[in-house]
Design a protein around this motif. Structure first.
Motif, PDB file in Angstrom:
ATOM      1  N   GLN A  14      28.987 -33.671  21.866  1.00 41.73           N
ATOM      2  CA  GLN A  14      27.612 -34.111  22.039  1.00 41.73           C
ATOM      3  C   GLN A  14      26.985 -33.240  23.116  1.00 41.73           C
ATOM      4  O   GLN A  14      27.633 -32.921  24.111  1.00 41.73           O
ATOM      5  CB  GLN A  14      27.590 -35.583  22.462  1.00 41.73           C
ATOM      6  CG  GLN A  14      26.213 -36.118  22.743  1.00 41.73           C
ATOM      7  CD  GLN A  14      26.253 -37.584  23.155  1.00 41.73           C
ATOM      8  OE1 GLN A  14      27.207 -38.298  22.875  1.00 41.73           O
ATOM      9  NE2 GLN A  14      25.212 -38.035  23.817  1.00 41.73           N
ATOM     10  N   ARG A  15      25.729 -32.880  22.912  1.00 42.94           N
ATOM     11  CA  ARG A  15      24.998 -32.118  23.931  1.00 42.94           C
ATOM     12  C   ARG A  15      24.324 -33.086  24.895  1.00 42.94           C
ATOM     13  O   ARG A  15      23.719 -34.055  24.457  1.00 42.94           O
ATOM     14  CB  ARG A  15      23.919 -31.250  23.285  1.00 42.94           C
ATOM     15  CG  ARG A  15      24.454 -30.149  22.433  1.00 42.94           C
ATOM     16  CD  ARG A  15      23.305 -29.332  21.838  1.00 42.94           C
ATOM     17  NE  ARG A  15      23.790 -28.448  20.820  1.00 42.94           N
ATOM     18  CZ  ARG A  15      24.300 -27.247  21.029  1.00 42.94           C
ATOM     19  NH1 ARG A  15      24.377 -26.779  22.254  1.00 42.94           N
ATOM     20  NH2 ARG A  15      24.725 -26.500  20.039  1.00 42.94           N
ATOM     21  N   ASP A  75      34.091 -38.970  29.872  1.00 47.11           N
ATOM     22  CA  ASP A  75      33.663 -37.848  29.035  1.00 47.11           C
ATOM     23  C   ASP A  75      34.422 -36.595  29.447  1.00 47.11           C
ATOM     24  O   ASP A  75      34.626 -36.342  30.636  1.00 47.11           O
ATOM     25  CB  ASP A  75      32.158 -37.580  29.192  1.00 47.11           C
ATOM     26  CG  ASP A  75      31.288 -38.595  28.469  1.00 47.11           C
ATOM     27  OD1 ASP A  75      31.821 -39.411  27.690  1.00 47.11           O
ATOM     28  OD2 ASP A  75      30.059 -38.556  28.670  1.00 47.11           O
ATOM     29  N   THR A 110      32.858 -34.241  24.929  1.00 42.03           N
ATOM     30  CA  THR A 110      33.456 -35.041  23.879  1.00 42.03           C
ATOM     31  C   THR A 110      33.904 -36.339  24.518  1.00 42.03           C
ATOM     32  O   THR A 110      34.222 -36.381  25.704  1.00 42.03           O
ATOM     33  CB  THR A 110      34.618 -34.317  23.175  1.00 42.03           C
ATOM     34  OG1 THR A 110      35.037 -35.079  22.049  1.00 42.03           O
ATOM     35  CG2 THR A 110      35.780 -34.069  24.101  1.00 42.03           C
ATOM     36  N   LEU A 114      33.138 -40.974  20.187  1.00 43.58           N
ATOM     37  CA  LEU A 114      32.568 -40.033  19.212  1.00 43.58           C
ATOM     38  C   LEU A 114      33.604 -39.675  18.157  1.00 43.58           C
ATOM     39  O   LEU A 114      33.319 -39.668  16.964  1.00 43.58           O
ATOM     40  CB  LEU A 114      32.095 -38.747  19.902  1.00 43.58           C
ATOM     41  CG  LEU A 114      30.885 -38.816  20.810  1.00 43.58           C
ATOM     42  CD1 LEU A 114      30.695 -37.480  21.522  1.00 43.58           C
ATOM     43  CD2 LEU A 114      29.645 -39.184  20.036  1.00 43.58           C
TER      44      LEU A 114
END
Length: 128
Positions: A14-15, A75, A110, A114
């Motif tokens: 994910q950005r 994260d 990541t 997710l």
């Protein structure tokens, strides 16, 4: 996500873009990191197999820039402004994140949720 040294890493990413907060002379991101190739991966509470030497978010400042941007504790940071963060020391990671001339930090991260969402979506929709 399992990691085998010398093998390509496959991850759902994910950005996240964090606008640094200016406090006097300092630019604040609002999070802390742990990990790195020079650290003991057995001490990393976010590594499933205790061999992952990646860079992980260990603390988020409530209401700070990182929390506002959507970063979460646990994260794994894969990139910072295009720089690969999968094989760096803790100090190298810190320096990439705190460059004085950058007001914005663009992360590729990541997180377990997710990867689990993708696994579930692959398993629940048969291919045609």
């Amino acid at each position: 996500m399992s990691f085998v040294p010398g093998q390509p890493v496959t991850a759902v990413v994910q950005r996240i873009e964090i606008q640094k907060l200016c406090q006097g002379e300092n630019l604040i991101l609002g999070f802390s990191i742990g990990g790195g190739i020079d650290q003991d991966p057995g001490q990393n509470p976010f590594s499933e197999d205790k061999s992952d030497k990646g860079i992980y978010v260990t603390r988020i400042t409530p209401g700070g820039p990182a929390e506002v941007a959507g970063l979460r504790i646990g994260d794994k940071i894969m990139q910072v402004n295009g720089w690969d963060m999968t094989m760096v020391t803790h100090d190298q990671a810190r320096k990439k994140l705190t460059k004085k001339r950058e007001d914005v930090v663009r992360l590729l991260i990541t997180r377990k949720s997710l990867e689990e969402a993708v696994k579930h979506s692959k398993g629940s929709h048969p291919r045609q």
